[in-house]
Design a protein around this motif. Structure first.
Motif, PDB file in Angstrom:
ATOM      1  N   ARG A  98      -1.441 -11.572  15.150  1.00  0.00           N
ATOM      2  CA  ARG A  98      -2.755 -11.878  15.750  1.00  0.00           C
ATOM      3  C   ARG A  98      -3.017 -10.978  16.952  1.00  0.00           C
ATOM      4  O   ARG A  98      -4.142 -10.500  17.148  1.00  0.00           O
ATOM      5  CB  ARG A  98      -2.832 -13.349  16.182  1.00  0.00           C
ATOM      6  CG  ARG A  98      -3.033 -14.318  15.038  1.00  0.00           C
ATOM      7  CD  ARG A  98      -3.587 -15.656  15.516  1.00  0.00           C
ATOM      8  NE  ARG A  98      -2.801 -16.268  16.583  1.00  0.00           N
ATOM      9  CZ  ARG A  98      -1.691 -16.970  16.393  1.00  0.00           C
ATOM     10  NH1 ARG A  98      -1.217 -17.145  15.164  1.00  0.00           N
ATOM     11  NH2 ARG A  98      -1.045 -17.498  17.411  1.00  0.00           N
ATOM     12  N   ALA A 101      -4.167  -7.491  15.655  1.00  0.00           N
ATOM     13  CA  ALA A 101      -5.490  -7.420  15.028  1.00  0.00           C
ATOM     14  C   ALA A 101      -6.614  -7.943  15.920  1.00  0.00           C
ATOM     15  O   ALA A 101      -7.709  -7.375  15.936  1.00  0.00           O
ATOM     16  CB  ALA A 101      -5.466  -8.194  13.714  1.00  0.00           C
ATOM     17  N   GLN A 102      -6.333  -9.008  16.663  1.00  0.00           N
ATOM     18  CA  GLN A 102      -7.410  -9.683  17.394  1.00  0.00           C
ATOM     19  C   GLN A 102      -7.479  -9.332  18.875  1.00  0.00           C
ATOM     20  O   GLN A 102      -8.483  -9.616  19.536  1.00  0.00           O
ATOM     21  CB  GLN A 102      -7.268 -11.205  17.239  1.00  0.00           C
ATOM     22  CG  GLN A 102      -7.414 -11.671  15.799  1.00  0.00           C
ATOM     23  CD  GLN A 102      -7.225 -13.173  15.660  1.00  0.00           C
ATOM     24  OE1 GLN A 102      -7.203 -13.914  16.644  1.00  0.00           O
ATOM     25  NE2 GLN A 102      -7.081 -13.639  14.426  1.00  0.00           N
ATOM     26  N   GLY A 118     -12.080   0.175   9.603  1.00  0.00           N
ATOM     27  CA  GLY A 118     -10.721   0.079   9.064  1.00  0.00           C
ATOM     28  C   GLY A 118     -10.091   1.430   8.766  1.00  0.00           C
ATOM     29  O   GLY A 118      -8.937   1.679   9.113  1.00  0.00           O
ATOM     30  N   THR A 136       0.834  -7.098   8.539  1.00  0.00           N
ATOM     31  CA  THR A 136      -0.398  -7.136   9.342  1.00  0.00           C
ATOM     32  C   THR A 136      -1.575  -6.606   8.532  1.00  0.00           C
ATOM     33  O   THR A 136      -2.658  -7.205   8.520  1.00  0.00           O
ATOM     34  CB  THR A 136      -0.228  -6.310  10.637  1.00  0.00           C
ATOM     35  OG1 THR A 136       0.865  -6.846  11.402  1.00  0.00           O
ATOM     36  CG2 THR A 136      -1.484  -6.356  11.491  1.00  0.00           C
ATOM     37  N   GLN A 139      -2.712  -9.108   5.984  1.00  0.00           N
ATOM     38  CA  GLN A 139      -3.478 -10.226   6.559  1.00  0.00           C
ATOM     39  C   GLN A 139      -4.841  -9.782   7.078  1.00  0.00           C
ATOM     40  O   GLN A 139      -5.791 -10.568   7.097  1.00  0.00           O
ATOM     41  CB  GLN A 139      -2.688 -10.890   7.690  1.00  0.00           C
ATOM     42  CG  GLN A 139      -1.601 -11.817   7.190  1.00  0.00           C
ATOM     43  CD  GLN A 139      -1.012 -12.683   8.306  1.00  0.00           C
ATOM     44  OE1 GLN A 139      -1.721 -13.158   9.180  1.00  0.00           O
ATOM     45  NE2 GLN A 139       0.293 -12.875   8.271  1.00  0.00           N
ATOM     46  N   TYR A 140      -4.924  -8.532   7.520  1.00  0.00           N
ATOM     47  CA  TYR A 140      -6.182  -8.014   8.086  1.00  0.00           C
ATOM     48  C   TYR A 140      -6.553  -6.701   7.395  1.00  0.00           C
ATOM     49  O   TYR A 140      -6.593  -5.641   8.022  1.00  0.00           O
ATOM     50  CB  TYR A 140      -6.035  -7.795   9.593  1.00  0.00           C
ATOM     51  CG  TYR A 140      -5.876  -9.070  10.383  1.00  0.00           C
ATOM     52  CD1 TYR A 140      -6.989  -9.761  10.862  1.00  0.00           C
ATOM     53  CD2 TYR A 140      -4.615  -9.584  10.657  1.00  0.00           C
ATOM     54  CE1 TYR A 140      -6.854 -10.932  11.591  1.00  0.00           C
ATOM     55  CE2 TYR A 140      -4.463 -10.761  11.385  1.00  0.00           C
ATOM     56  CZ  TYR A 140      -5.589 -11.429  11.847  1.00  0.00           C
ATOM     57  OH  TYR A 140      -5.445 -12.590  12.571  1.00  0.00           O
ATOM     58  N   ASN A 142      -9.248  -5.404   6.313  1.00  0.00           N
ATOM     59  CA  ASN A 142     -10.455  -4.676   6.695  1.00  0.00           C
ATOM     60  C   ASN A 142     -10.370  -4.113   8.105  1.00  0.00           C
ATOM     61  O   ASN A 142     -11.231  -3.346   8.529  1.00  0.00           O
ATOM     62  CB  ASN A 142     -11.681  -5.581   6.546  1.00  0.00           C
ATOM     63  CG  ASN A 142     -11.818  -6.066   5.106  1.00  0.00           C
ATOM     64  OD1 ASN A 142     -11.785  -5.263   4.179  1.00  0.00           O
ATOM     65  ND2 ASN A 142     -11.909  -7.363   4.908  1.00  0.00           N
ATOM     66  N   THR A 143      -9.309  -4.502   8.827  1.00  0.00           N
ATOM     67  CA  THR A 143      -9.109  -3.995  10.192  1.00  0.00           C
ATOM     68  C   THR A 143      -8.302  -2.703  10.169  1.00  0.00           C
ATOM     69  O   THR A 143      -8.513  -1.814  10.995  1.00  0.00           O
ATOM     70  CB  THR A 143      -8.378  -5.061  11.041  1.00  0.00           C
ATOM     71  OG1 THR A 143      -9.143  -6.272  11.001  1.00  0.00           O
ATOM     72  CG2 THR A 143      -8.232  -4.623  12.490  1.00  0.00           C
TER      73      THR A 143
END
Length: 240
Positions: A98, A101-102, A118, A136, A139-140, A142-143
């Motif tokens: 997290r 990514a966040q 991305g 990672t 899970q993400y 599109n990032t």
């Protein structure tokens, strides 16, 4: 040869509730007027010191072989900290993903002139740092648009995450393993075969239809294997 600079910063992570050190490489002739791709390196200090990633990038710039690139290295504090964050069973594993990514991505986008898509972001790691990079991106998806894996630890959990992943075109992979990585001593003291599970991962990626580059190199589970691959890793993912 012109050299880039490496900034040493800290960023407080709400997800992890701790200060995270960041080593940020800005290339020669860096300017906020240009846009930059981002490469986030888990095992960050190792990539700078043992992988000599900033020196290799300087050389590729000099030869005009790669696009504009900022490298963000995240050092681990110690072996225990590394395992807690990088290993799928680690207590801080999900919080660390997290954070990447966040928290880290928005921080970089806010403070540096990035593409903010991305395909403009990549993750790189060796061993467990490669494992957390792959998980990672899964899970993400599109990032992060690219993942560079140097000898990841692959277990049933990793394979199941790949098996269940739907967005196979969201990111591409660059994946290498050493042919002699058949009995690697891992952080928990166990002797583990890395070659067989990595071949299994590669076959699964092909079966699923991921865009992946794969190679088996001569060598063992050390930086003597990964450092010489640094130039190709960067050129294949960020080449002009």
């Amino acid at each position: 040869m012109n050299r880039g600079i490496v900034q040493d910063l800290t960023l407080f992570s709400d997800a992890l509730q701790e200060e995270m050190q960041l080593l940020i490489y800005l290339p020669p002739n860096y300017s906020p007027l240009y846009k930059y791709s981002i490469l986030i390196a888990n095992d960050g200090k190792d990539y700078f010191q043992l992988g000599r990633i900033s020196r290799v990038t300087d050389e590729l710039y000099e030869e005009k072989e790669i696009e504009n690139l900022i490298i963000v290295g995240i050092p681990y504090k110690n072996v225990k900290d590394r395992r807690e964050k990088y290993h799928p069973d680690g207590q801080k594993h999900q919080a660390y993903i997290r954070f990447l990514a966040q928290e880290l991505v928005p921080y970089i986008d806010e403070n540096y002139p990035t593409y903010q898509i991305g395909m403009g972001r990549a993750l790189i790691g060796d061993s467990l740092a490669a494992t957390v990079s792959l998980l990672t991106a899964l899970q993400y998806p599109n990032t992060f648009g690219k993942v560079i894996l140097h000898s990841p630890l692959v277990n049933e959990y990793v394979l199941s995450q790949v098996e269940n992943h739907k967005e196979i075109h969201a990111f591409s992979l660059y994946h290498v393993i050493g042919k002699e990585e058949t009995s690697v001593k891992t952080g928990d003291g166990l002797i583990t075969d890395f070659v067989t599970p990595n071949r299994e991962l590669h076959n699964l990626l092909l079966k699923k239809g991921f865009s992946t580059f794969y190679d088996e190199l001569d060598g063992d589970h050390t930086w003597k294997l990964w450092q010489p691959d640094m130039k190709r890793s960067l050129k294949r993912n960020f080449g002009l």
